[in-house]
Design a protein around this motif. Structure first.
Motif, short mmCIF file in Angstrom:
data_model
loop_
_atom_site.label_atom_id
_atom_site.label_comp_id
_atom_site.label_asym_id
_atom_site.label_seq_id
_atom_site.Cartn_x
_atom_site.Cartn_y
_atom_site.Cartn_z
N GLN A 121 15.99 92.73 -10.06
CA GLN A 121 16.16 91.90 -8.93
C GLN A 121 15.98 90.31 -9.78
O GLN A 121 16.53 88.83 -9.21
CB GLN A 121 15.12 91.21 -8.34
CG GLN A 121 15.34 91.25 -6.73
CD GLN A 121 13.57 91.12 -6.19
OE1 GLN A 121 12.47 90.70 -6.47
NE2 GLN A 121 13.91 91.53 -4.85
N LYS A 122 15.90 90.24 -11.51
CA LYS A 122 15.41 89.30 -11.97
C LYS A 122 17.04 88.19 -12.19
O LYS A 122 17.34 87.30 -12.05
CB LYS A 122 14.47 89.06 -13.18
CG LYS A 122 13.42 89.39 -13.20
CD LYS A 122 12.18 89.15 -14.52
CE LYS A 122 11.21 89.88 -14.31
NZ LYS A 122 10.63 90.27 -15.43
N THR A 123 17.42 88.92 -12.30
CA THR A 123 19.06 89.13 -12.33
C THR A 123 20.52 88.00 -11.48
O THR A 123 21.19 87.66 -11.40
CB THR A 123 20.19 90.13 -12.89
OG1 THR A 123 20.68 90.81 -12.38
CG2 THR A 123 19.22 90.75 -14.43
N PHE A 124 19.05 88.50 -10.00
CA PHE A 124 19.60 88.05 -9.01
C PHE A 124 20.13 86.56 -8.74
O PHE A 124 18.65 86.24 -9.25
CB PHE A 124 19.73 88.84 -7.08
CG PHE A 124 19.68 90.61 -7.63
CD1 PHE A 124 20.58 91.09 -8.89
CD2 PHE A 124 19.17 90.83 -6.55
CE1 PHE A 124 20.65 92.20 -8.94
CE2 PHE A 124 18.98 92.10 -7.73
CZ PHE A 124 19.62 92.90 -7.85
N SER A 125 20.75 86.00 -8.04
CA SER A 125 20.61 84.64 -6.99
C SER A 125 19.79 84.75 -6.63
O SER A 125 19.37 85.24 -6.08
CB SER A 125 22.05 83.89 -7.09
OG SER A 125 21.88 84.13 -5.41
N ALA B 57 18.36 102.85 1.47
CA ALA B 57 17.58 102.26 0.57
C ALA B 57 18.09 102.81 -0.77
O ALA B 57 17.06 104.02 -0.87
CB ALA B 57 16.26 101.28 0.67
N CYS B 58 17.92 102.65 -1.35
CA CYS B 58 18.47 102.87 -2.96
C CYS B 58 17.87 101.99 -4.32
O CYS B 58 17.95 102.62 -5.37
CB CYS B 58 19.87 103.59 -3.19
SG CYS B 58 20.13 105.02 -1.37
N TYR B 59 18.22 101.00 -3.88
CA TYR B 59 18.38 99.93 -4.69
C TYR B 59 18.00 98.58 -4.74
O TYR B 59 17.17 98.38 -3.31
CB TYR B 59 20.15 99.54 -4.66
CG TYR B 59 20.35 100.33 -4.85
CD1 TYR B 59 20.96 101.42 -6.14
CD2 TYR B 59 22.39 100.64 -4.23
CE1 TYR B 59 21.63 102.40 -6.16
CE2 TYR B 59 22.57 101.83 -4.56
CZ TYR B 59 22.71 102.77 -5.39
OH TYR B 59 23.74 103.37 -5.34
N ALA B 60 17.35 98.13 -5.46
CA ALA B 60 16.19 96.37 -5.49
C ALA B 60 17.31 95.56 -4.52
O ALA B 60 18.25 95.38 -3.87
CB ALA B 60 16.21 95.70 -7.38
N ILE B 61 16.14 95.05 -3.03
CA ILE B 61 16.72 93.93 -2.60
C ILE B 61 17.24 93.36 -3.27
O ILE B 61 17.25 91.95 -4.81
CB ILE B 61 15.27 94.05 -1.99
CG1 ILE B 61 14.43 94.95 -0.80
CG2 ILE B 61 15.96 92.29 -0.65
CD1 ILE B 61 13.81 94.62 -0.46
N GLY B 62 18.74 92.77 -2.79
CA GLY B 62 19.72 91.82 -3.04
C GLY B 62 20.93 92.70 -3.56
O GLY B 62 21.47 91.40 -4.55
N THR B 63 21.00 93.40 -4.35
CA THR B 63 21.41 93.79 -5.43
C THR B 63 23.56 94.30 -4.95
O THR B 63 23.33 94.01 -3.45
CB THR B 63 20.98 95.54 -5.65
OG1 THR B 63 20.20 95.45 -5.74
CG2 THR B 63 22.77 96.19 -6.43
N PRO B 64 23.73 93.06 -5.50
CA PRO B 64 24.87 92.72 -4.81
C PRO B 64 26.40 94.24 -5.05
O PRO B 64 26.40 94.83 -6.00
CB PRO B 64 26.72 92.12 -5.81
CG PRO B 64 24.76 91.25 -6.99
CD PRO B 64 23.53 92.41 -6.76
N ALA B 65 27.17 94.27 -3.69
CA ALA B 65 28.09 95.33 -3.87
C ALA B 65 28.86 95.37 -4.46
O ALA B 65 29.01 94.07 -5.12
CB ALA B 65 28.36 95.56 -2.07
#
Length: 473
Positions: free
Chosen positions: A333-337, A393-401
């Protein structure tokens, strides 16, 4: 024990083998219509689990179907297994590190999607084998969801003609019933033919196909002001005619992806784009050839099915993520905006929760969110069979498709937990339908009432040949 509890035990019992199936497909990411390893792995699992298997259905080399049970309603569970180009990524690494430069990757989670659908179908098969009810369950392995419209060709071939209900899912960052909102779409390739000439010595003798492509794109851009706000048109120049600027390009091509809210709007907008192509050809004294590659209808809602899916998800609670799952999700999630994360919550009308990296809740059924709409070939299926779809839900919240971050999470324990959870949800809905004739009848009555008011036209025309060469191009 409730029937759904019994089938959930069957899901848990067999889940590890399907986690391995998902990982195997992740290891060999294949593009539209070339999912040969994935299709073979799903076929092998179907045969091992005792299904009656058909391959190459609808004339598609990687499409398959497994059936179990006798008589009664036919419940179909849809799986996918295609990947995306340019998203190769090492698993379990929270930073960009491709395994193969420019290689493919499962950036939409279809490795998990197909394995979970097959797990759900297997659990229902085993439940039916106990003899409690009559019915049939089918697993459909559907190729080329990513702009290949595999299910649309399967619909056209009639492979769902005797199916009573379709159930499907998609991996995500939240869990709940997917709203039946998607855009109908058509992908067209426009190839212009002109006349080559020396650009300095005899420019007057040339007729530029590249000019025609550029003029068409300008025309489409001007069209954007005059289409409904829900419509979209995207394009890519797939052949610029070469890289020599001193030669007038005799051939050039562009692909246009045309999206609209429903089939009527799509038909009108597609005709307008085709007219722009003809105008560009007229202006440049070139000729244009049009080729349809894919087409998808918008999703059709079915309230009775959505209600039973929502109730099933509420009974299941969350996937059960642990501290290790949350630690890795926090690193990713640290890599997301900040906008990635805000948009993820806003899509489902949710309020951001400080420190939440993986979701254990179920979003409201009638959420009012900032729902950005794409397209799916499930839409075409939903016009011919009552259909319900959930997200889990399978991925971190905010994971871009369609991102490397999603690929990186595709083999994690969290993805496996989401896989098992979604299989329980789909199997639970299937069992409710097989045990509750009133529910099955209500879903079909609502579907029939919709179709009585809305005639169906498959957006894939009868003469269109499946673009089996798409992956190579």
């Amino acid at each position: 024990m409730r029937n759904s509890d019994a089938v959930w035990c069957l899901v848990e019992e067999k889940a590890p083998g399907f986690h391995r199936l998902s990982d195997h497909v992740w290891d060999k990411p294949e593009l539209n219509y070339s999912e040969f390893a994935a299709s073979a792995a799903h076929e092998k699992m179907l045969r091992e689990q005792g299904f009656r298997v058909e391959t190459k259905i609808a004339g598609l080399p990687t499409a398959l179907m497994g059936e179990a049970g006798e008589d009664g309603p036919v419940i179909a569970i849809l799986g996918e297994f295609d990947a995306l180009p340019g998203l190769s990524q090492e698993a379990g690494v929270p930073f960009r590190r491709p395994l193969v430069s420019g290689g493919n990757g499962h950036g939409c989670g279809h490795n998990v999607l197909g394995a979970a659908a097959l797990l759900a179908a297997t659990a229902v098969k085993d439940w039916l084998a106990a003899g409690a009810r009559k019915g049939r369950v089918r697993y459909y392995g559907c190729p080329a969801e990513e702009n290949g419209s595999g299910k649309g060709y399967m619909v056209r071939a009639g492979v769902f003609s005797d199916v009573d209900i379709v159930i499907c899912w998609h991996p995500g960052d939240f869990t709940g019933v997917s709203k039946a909102r998607s855009l109908a779409c058509v992908e067209m390739e426009f190839t212009f033919e002109g006349l080559a000439a020396h650009a300095a010595v005899a420019p007057h003798l040339g007729r530029s196909a590249l000019d025609a492509v550029e003029l068409m794109n300008v025309g489409v851009n001007y069209l954007r002001e005059h289409i409904p706000s829900t419509a979209r048109v995207h394009y890519a120049i797939t052949d610029s005619g070469g890289n020599a600027p001193n030669v007038i390009q005799a051939r050039a091509s562009a692909r246009h992806l045309i999206r609209a809210a429903d089939l009527d709007d799509l038909c009108d907008l597609t005709d307008r784009v085709k007219n722009i192509a003809q105008g560009a050809a007229l202006m440049t004294q070139t000729s244009v050839r049009q080729k349809q590659l894919s087409g998808e209808a918008n999703l059709v809602a079915n309230r009775p099915l959505e209600e039973v899916m929502h109730a099933t998800l509420l009974r299941l609670n969350g996937p059960g993520f642990d501290a290790a799952d949350r630690r890795f999700a926090a690193e990713v999630q640290k890599t997301f905006s900040a906008d990635d994360i805000r948009t993820a919550y806003a899509r489902y009308g949710l309020v951001p929760q400080e420190g939440e990296v993986l979701s254990e809740g179920v979003f409201p059924m009638d959420y009012a969110g900032e729902y950005l709409i794409g397209s799916t070939d499930v839409g075409t299926v939903s016009w011919v069979v009552p259909t319900v779809q959930c997200r889990v839900a399978c991925y971190a919240i905010g994971t871009p498709a369609h991102s490397w971050q999603l690929v990186a999470q595709g083999k994690t324990p969290a993805a496996h937990k989401g896989l098992t959870h979604s299989a329980k949800a789909m199997a639970g809905v299937a069992i409710e339908l097989l045990c509750n004739e009133h529910l099955l009848r209500s879903a079909k009555l609502e579907f029939d009432a919709f179709r009585a008011r809305h005639p169906f036209r498959n957006p894939i025309a009868d003469e269109v040949v499946p673009p089996l060469e798409m992956a190579a191009s």
